[in-house]
Design a protein around this motif. Structure first.
Motif, PDB file in Angstrom:
ATOM      1  N   ARG A  33       1.000  -1.476   0.035  1.00  0.00           N
ATOM      2  CA  ARG A  33       0.507   0.387  -0.130  1.00  0.00           C
ATOM      3  C   ARG A  33       0.720   1.086  -0.393  1.00  0.00           C
ATOM      4  O   ARG A  33       0.693   1.907  -0.416  1.00  0.00           O
ATOM      5  CB  ARG A  33      -0.840  -0.007   1.661  1.00  0.00           C
ATOM      6  CG  ARG A  33      -2.516  -0.958   1.460  1.00  0.00           C
ATOM      7  CD  ARG A  33      -3.073  -0.740   2.103  1.00  0.00           C
ATOM      8  NE  ARG A  33      -4.366  -1.406   2.064  1.00  0.00           N
ATOM      9  CZ  ARG A  33      -4.628  -3.014   2.606  1.00  0.00           C
ATOM     10  NH1 ARG A  33      -2.872  -3.516   3.182  1.00  0.00           N
ATOM     11  NH2 ARG A  33      -5.460  -3.804   2.571  1.00  0.00           N
ATOM     12  N   GLY A  34       1.294   1.305   0.453  1.00  0.00           N
ATOM     13  CA  GLY A  34       2.754   2.259   0.593  1.00  0.00           C
ATOM     14  C   GLY A  34       3.883   2.686  -0.476  1.00  0.00           C
ATOM     15  O   GLY A  34       3.583   4.224  -1.201  1.00  0.00           O
ATOM     16  N   LEU A  35       4.444   1.200  -1.199  1.00  0.00           N
ATOM     17  CA  LEU A  35       4.549   2.123  -2.724  1.00  0.00           C
ATOM     18  C   LEU A  35       3.637   2.034  -3.156  1.00  0.00           C
ATOM     19  O   LEU A  35       4.152   3.345  -3.766  1.00  0.00           O
ATOM     20  CB  LEU A  35       5.146   0.155  -2.523  1.00  0.00           C
ATOM     21  CG  LEU A  35       6.151  -0.248  -4.364  1.00  0.00           C
ATOM     22  CD1 LEU A  35       6.959   1.404  -4.324  1.00  0.00           C
ATOM     23  CD2 LEU A  35       6.599  -0.770  -4.660  1.00  0.00           C
ATOM     24  N   GLN A  36       2.292   1.735  -3.328  1.00  0.00           N
ATOM     25  CA  GLN A  36       1.124   2.027  -4.412  1.00  0.00           C
ATOM     26  C   GLN A  36       0.773   3.698  -4.134  1.00  0.00           C
ATOM     27  O   GLN A  36       1.120   5.000  -5.728  1.00  0.00           O
ATOM     28  CB  GLN A  36       0.256   1.044  -4.089  1.00  0.00           C
ATOM     29  CG  GLN A  36      -0.639   1.570  -5.647  1.00  0.00           C
ATOM     30  CD  GLN A  36      -1.410   0.398  -5.298  1.00  0.00           C
ATOM     31  OE1 GLN A  36      -0.828  -0.546  -6.179  1.00  0.00           O
ATOM     32  NE2 GLN A  36      -3.158   0.685  -5.933  1.00  0.00           N
ATOM     33  N   LEU A  37       1.035   4.188  -3.132  1.00  0.00           N
ATOM     34  CA  LEU A  37       0.812   5.706  -2.814  1.00  0.00           C
ATOM     35  C   LEU A  37       1.710   5.954  -3.363  1.00  0.00           C
ATOM     36  O   LEU A  37       1.498   7.495  -3.668  1.00  0.00           O
ATOM     37  CB  LEU A  37      -0.347   5.820  -1.351  1.00  0.00           C
ATOM     38  CG  LEU A  37       0.052   7.354  -1.354  1.00  0.00           C
ATOM     39  CD1 LEU A  37      -1.203   7.529  -2.036  1.00  0.00           C
ATOM     40  CD2 LEU A  37       0.135   7.298   0.323  1.00  0.00           C
ATOM     41  N   THR A  38       3.270   5.638  -2.717  1.00  0.00           N
ATOM     42  CA  THR A  38       3.713   6.320  -3.775  1.00  0.00           C
ATOM     43  C   THR A  38       4.266   6.553  -4.510  1.00  0.00           C
ATOM     44  O   THR A  38       4.121   7.901  -5.550  1.00  0.00           O
ATOM     45  CB  THR A  38       6.120   5.767  -2.259  1.00  0.00           C
ATOM     46  OG1 THR A  38       5.761   5.900  -1.694  1.00  0.00           O
ATOM     47  CG2 THR A  38       6.827   6.893  -3.322  1.00  0.00           C
ATOM     48  N   VAL A  39       4.286   5.984  -5.473  1.00  0.00           N
ATOM     49  CA  VAL A  39       4.253   5.629  -7.195  1.00  0.00           C
ATOM     50  C   VAL A  39       2.767   6.683  -7.335  1.00  0.00           C
ATOM     51  O   VAL A  39       3.446   7.351  -8.297  1.00  0.00           O
ATOM     52  CB  VAL A  39       4.372   3.919  -7.756  1.00  0.00           C
ATOM     53  CG1 VAL A  39       4.293   4.359  -8.518  1.00  0.00           C
ATOM     54  CG2 VAL A  39       5.494   3.538  -7.337  1.00  0.00           C
TER      55      VAL A  39
END
Length: 296
Positions: A236-242
């Motif tokens: 979730r953190g990676l997806q939001l950042t991207v």
């Protein structure tokens, strides 16, 4: 819960919110002096649900984003104190009691409220979207704020307004059920980036794709992924950042298109002309090429 001794108008904007609206309305039922639902001509049961909870419904043209409708809705409120709530948000009872106390104390003109965001099915504790990081200026006396229809900049505190900020650990916060899945995020991204690009062009801003990419990489990957500890939230953190990196870049890419005079209809017209040009070409060059190639 008992009604507030100082009347509060709750304002909610809607567009096809039949799934979310009942929770928002239940969370203010009993203590709000009035609820104003400003609907942008929903196609579902949103308006019927608003009426069933006793809300006063007004209509606004559908624009693709809610900020102008929100400004219109606030103007319809009958009371001095206004609480602005989105249809996908709710006020937990402990926070409601705290807000009623703030209004009764007359200790401020504007109250900033923490907001707990849910993203892709789970609460988001940080990454710039944590409750205290995402505090919202949602409870205020109407004379204390300037309200505009600009996207993401619709509230402005007056210089002499008394402001107060609640803390999530002590007072709780608004609960916000944010993006459901990636498709939901992408749909919102497409809408809001187009609006932001149009506003940037109207303000005379120039597009800088490389600079936008570098700034967004620093802002999102340093600010959200590292400093905001997005890495602790897994995918979730990676997806939001991207996706937020892409968001910043797309705004500039669409601004570049606008400044170049590119429009969908203009490009379609150009393609039609190109199609006609290709279709009227004679086939002599192709035949000559075939004769010169021994393998055909």
């Amino acid at each position: 819960m008992e009604p507030s001794p100082v009347p509060i108008s709750v304002v909610i904007n809607t567009l096809n919110e039949e799934a979310n609206l009942p929770y928002a309305l239940r969370s203010v039922q009993g203590w709000a002096a009035e609820v104003v639902v400003c609907d942008m001509h929903s196609d579902d049961a949103t308006v019927a649900i608003a009426h069933s909870f006793g809300a006063r419904v007004c209509l606004h043209e559908r624009l693709g984003f809610a900020d102008p409708a929100r400004a219109y809705a606030i103007a319809q409120a009958r009371h001095d104190w206004v609480l602005v709530l989105d249809a996908d948000e709710l006020i937990p009872p402990p926070l409601a009691r705290r807000l009623l106390a703030v209004v009764a104390e007359d200790s401020c003109d504007i109250c900033w409220i923490p907001r707990l965001n849910y993203l892709l099915g789970a609460a988001l504790p940080g990454m710039g979207w944590g409750p205290d990081e995402d505090a919202q200026m949602r409870l205020f006396r109407r004379p204390a704020v300037g309200v505009t229809g600009e996207i993401h900049r619709f509230f402005h505190a007056r210089p002499d307004a008394r402001q107060r900020r609640l803390s999530y650990g002590q007072d709780g916060g608004i609960v916000h059920f944010n993006y459901i899945d990636l498709s939901h995020f992408l749909a919102k991204l497409n809408t809001y980036t187009s609006i932001e690009a149009a506003e940037a062009r109207a303000q005379g801003q120039r597009a800088s794709l490389l600079w936008a990419l570098l700034v967004s990489l620093r802002r999102e990957w340093w600010g959200r992924w590292l400093r905001g500890r997005g890495y602790r939230l897994g995918w979730r953190g990676l997806q939001l950042t991207v996706m937020m990196t892409i968001y910043r870049f797309v705004v500039q890419a669409k601004l570049a298109e606008l400044r170049a005079g590119i429009s969908a209809e203009g490009v379609r017209h150009s393609y039609r002309q190109e199609a006609e040009r290709w279709l009227v070409q004679e086939d002599q060059p192709a035949q000559a090429s075939s004769r010169s190639n021994p393998s055909t």
